[in-house]
Design a protein around this motif. Structure first.
Motif, PDB file in Angstrom:
ATOM      1  N   ASP A 105     -24.885  26.586  31.926  1.00 14.71           N
ATOM      2  CA  ASP A 105     -25.694  25.773  32.831  1.00 14.71           C
ATOM      3  C   ASP A 105     -27.171  25.954  32.509  1.00 14.71           C
ATOM      4  N   GLN A 123     -23.428  22.661  32.103  1.00 13.20           N
ATOM      5  CA  GLN A 123     -21.988  22.808  31.908  1.00 13.20           C
ATOM      6  C   GLN A 123     -21.342  23.529  33.092  1.00 13.20           C
ATOM      7  N   SER A 124     -20.133  23.097  33.429  1.00 20.27           N
ATOM      8  CA  SER A 124     -19.321  23.776  34.431  1.00 20.27           C
ATOM      9  C   SER A 124     -18.172  24.473  33.731  1.00 20.27           C
ATOM     10  N   ASN A 129     -18.087  26.831  40.611  1.00 18.73           N
ATOM     11  CA  ASN A 129     -19.281  27.677  40.542  1.00 18.73           C
ATOM     12  C   ASN A 129     -19.271  28.614  39.330  1.00 18.73           C
ATOM     13  N   SER A 130     -18.625  28.198  38.262  1.00 21.03           N
ATOM     14  CA  SER A 130     -18.626  28.985  37.031  1.00 21.03           C
ATOM     15  C   SER A 130     -19.174  28.128  35.899  1.00 21.03           C
ATOM     16  N   THR A 131     -19.482  28.760  34.790  1.00 20.55           N
ATOM     17  CA  THR A 131     -20.007  28.025  33.647  1.00 20.55           C
ATOM     18  C   THR A 131     -19.513  28.683  32.362  1.00 20.55           C
ATOM     19  N   ASP A 160     -30.294  27.978  35.949  1.00 17.79           N
ATOM     20  CA  ASP A 160     -29.555  27.251  36.981  1.00 17.79           C
ATOM     21  C   ASP A 160     -30.099  27.424  38.384  1.00 17.79           C
TER      22      ASP A 160
END
Length: 229
Positions: A105, A123-124, A129-131, A160
């Motif tokens: 992210d 990016q997810s 809530n992760s990347t 982020d």
């Protein structure tokens, strides 16, 4: 952030990295990543006299070097590389061609004449809530890379923690009221130290902290009248 070359060869290299919140040594991992990119850019510029011939394979090689340094750091701390997990955003602004690459992210923002765009949308990861991270085994497949001959007059790289303030998620565009005052201030003042202090105070203010408690790193750059970044 560093500028390589002089006059018509002047090239800006900027990067930001954000360690995973759950990673024990996230700050070390992000510092290693940025240092590796700048050092590899310096070596590439010395060997080629420019950075405009950079390819995806070169970006992968730079990232591999950063990953090797992280593995070495993990060994010296007697821990896992996951403890150094970090994202990475890199912008290389040359005289005629610019290159960008990113994993995870955060965002790279380009501006020209009051119009702004996001190079890669943050990016997810696989979970909410992760990347994605540079330390991932699949990093090469997740690494985004772009070159363009389009010129920009302003550049921002951010982690982020500023996404909810600086980006519009409804149409995946930069939030112009966030960036316009920042770039206007940068163009109108020669006192960069005072500008940095003011920006630091703004990012640490209660109103901003209430929006996000994540890392809020931002790099701003403008192209001067002589074409230099």
């Amino acid at each position: 952030m560093r500028v390589f070359g002089e006059d018509s060869r002047r090239t800006l290299v900027a990067c930001v990295a954000d360690g995973a919140g759950s990673a024990k040594h996230s700050d070390v991992g992000s510092n290693i990543a940025c240092n590796a990119i700048i050092e590899n850019a310096a070596q590439y510029f010395e060997a080629h006299g420019e950075l405009e011939t950079l390819r995806f394979e070169d970006a992968v090689e730079w990232c591999e070097d950063a990953r090797t340094r992280i593995v070495d750091a993990a060994a010296s701390h007697d821990c896992n590389t996951r403890d150094f997990a970090t994202t990475l955003c890199v912008a290389i602004i040359g005289p005629k061609l610019s290159s960008f690459f990113q994993i995870g992210d955060g965002a790279i923002i380009l501006g020209n004449g009051g119009l702004y765009g996001v190079v890669f949308w943050p990016q997810s990861g696989e979970y909410v809530n992760s990347t994605n991270f540079l330390t991932s085994d699949e990093f090469q497949a997740q690494l985004e890379f772009l070159t363009t001959t389009n010129q920009c007059s302003s550049l921002a790289l951010m982690t982020d923690g500023l996404e909810r303030l600086a980006l519009r998620f409804d149409n995946q565009t930069p939030h112009v009221p966030f960036f316009d005052p920042l770039f206007r201030a940068l163009r109108s003042s020669a006192d960069l130290e005072s500008l940095s202090d003011g920006l630091r105070a703004f990012l640490g203010s209660d109103s901003v902290q209430l929006r996000s408690d994540d890392d809020k790193t931002i790099i701003l750059a403008i192209r001067t009248e002589d074409g230099a970044a």
